[in-house]
Design an enzyme around this catalytic site. Structure first.
Site, short mmCIF file in Angstrom:
data_model
loop_
_atom_site.label_atom_id
_atom_site.label_comp_id
_atom_site.label_asym_id
_atom_site.label_seq_id
_atom_site.Cartn_x
_atom_site.Cartn_y
_atom_site.Cartn_z
NE ARG A 97 -3.56 -2.31 -0.63
CZ ARG A 97 -3.87 -3.25 -1.30
NH1 ARG A 97 -2.98 -3.31 -2.28
NH2 ARG A 97 -4.61 -4.15 -1.51
CG ASP A 126 -6.22 -2.76 1.78
OD1 ASP A 126 -5.23 -2.82 2.22
OD2 ASP A 126 -6.34 -3.77 0.61
CB SER A 182 -12.63 -10.76 -2.72
OG SER A 182 -12.39 -10.81 -1.40
#
Length: 417
Positions: A97, A126, A182
């Site tokens: 990130r 996130d 996912s």
């Protein structure tokens, strides 16, 4: 597309259903949108995603290759610290990130964007990692987080609503009911969550795992390699079986990934504590990272002072939490990493490993600056270490152990079995 009236947005775009719908929604709301895709090693058709974003209505699409920066600037730092979140997770998602957000802010500034946006859900980690990065790098930036905006999440309450919207906007999507979970992928790892995995007792189907060979199906012959470290970072991988040697940081890591995938190394299935306060079940594949961490831990045993290692280990646990929680751009991360880097000045040498059916097996290690003294370590009395020197040490610790045994008997009714 109508003339933008609300300003320009730099959207972190993946090409998937969520961010494609977010792109269309932002345009519908009257924003001019610049899309940004970070190549951090995920298996993605970037050119197809570019075409898709432009077709939906993005004014421009940036695709940035951040793989080398990711590996050499972030992953290797985590290796130096032996980072593990809650003792098991190698932080593959959170490590990527800061690299992504740094470049997104740079593009936003280049394009004169008033806003940045992302597709992170309102229940995940996130959103925190992205937004803390944005604000640290440009405190004045405005963030559009659609999954926390009622006008968006009430309209798109489920996946079916997103699919219906995509059909209305002629957005091509690739969905399959056969894989109800996912993923998030980069060259360090791939994660699987949600869908059927939300039941922590459901065994993941074999066809879910994408990267790593099932250990049961891995080669029946082991493969032997040597990893060379300088200052706690890998500088060379040598394959003892075929003579291949790799020294470039990115290529070295990709090669370890290749070997780990082949031999079934680096698969875990855990329940973790998210920063936002909920427990989450996650499955991860981290082939090269698992190999590298095992080798680094081992070479430290030979080269790192005991007390320095003890202190660094205390820092490592805290650092893992800092990184997991999204505080890469923080004074505490800078402080701890400076200490870690100081500790690694003597961590140089070679580790010999065997890869076999999901296992990373250490077979030996050496270093020109080893702290190991074979003469002192020898059980031979002639080795130069007088056994009587241990008398005081043993007596002091025997008192402590005797007290503990007495305490243990009071609590459990017995001593050591």
């Amino acid at each position: 597309m109508s003339h933008a009236t609300k300003g320009k947005v730099c959207l972190a775009y993946s090409g998937g259903l969520d961010t494609s719908c977010i792109l269309a929604w932002l345009l519908e709301e009257g924003y001019d949108v610049v899309c940004y895709m970070a190549n951090i090693g995920q298996e993605e058709d970037f050119e197809a995603a570019r075409v898709k974003a432009l077709k939906i209505g993005a004014s421009k699409v940036y695709i940035e290759d951040l793989r080398k920066e990711f590996v050499e600037g972030v992953v290797f730092s985590a290796v130096q610290a032996n980072c593990l979140y809650e003792g098991v997770y190698l932080l593959g998602t959170s490590l990527a990130r800061p690299v992504i957000t740094k470049t997104q802010i740079r593009i936003a500034q280049l394009e004169g964007c008033d806003f940045v946006s992302h597709g992170c859900t309102g229940k995940g980690n996130d959103q925190v990692r992205f937004e803390l990065g944005y604000y640290a790098l440009q405190p004045s930036i405005k963030v559009i987080a659609p999954w926390r905006i009622p006008a968006f999440f009430e309209r798109f309450a489920g996946r079916s609503a997103l699919l219906e919207y995509a059909a209305q906007k002629n957005i091509p999507v690739f969905q399959t009911a056969a894989k109800p979970w996912s993923t998030d992928e980069n060259l360090y790892h791939i994660s699987y969550e949600a869908g059927i995995l939300e039941d922590p007792d459901v065994t993941p189907p074999k066809d879910m795992w994408k990267l790593i060979t099932d250990p049961e199906e891995a080669p029946n012959s082991a493969e032997r390699i040597a990893i060379y470290f300088e200052g706690g970072k890998p500088v060379k991988v040598f394959n003892k079986d075929d003579g291949k040697a790799v020294t470039d940081g990115l290529e070295l890591f990709l090669y370890l990934n290749q070997l780990g995938r082949k031999h079934g190394v680096g698969r875990i299935d855990i329940v973790e504590n998210r920063y936002i306060g909920i427990k989450s079940r996650g499955c991860y594949e981290t082939p090269g990272g698992t190999i590298l961490r095992a080798a680094h831990v081992d070479i430290e045993g030979l080269t790192l002072d005991r007390e320095v290692r003890r202190l660094r280990d205390q820092f490592s646990q805290r650092l893992a939490e800092i990184l997991y929680n999204g505080f890469w751009f923080s004074p505490e991360r800078e402080f701890i990493m400076a200490s870690v880097e100081q500790s690694q000045k003597t961590v140089s040498g070679t580790v010999n490993l065997k890869l076999y059916k999901g296992n990373v097996i250490i077979e030996g290690r050496s270093s020109p600056i080893s702290l190991y003294d074979d003469k002192i370590a020898s059980m031979d009395i002639a080795g130069g270490f007088n056994p009587q020197d241990s008398d005081g040490f043993i007596k002091i610790n025997a008192i402590r152990l005797k007290a503990y045994v007495a305490q243990k008997k009071k609590v459990t009714g017995s001593g050591f079995e």
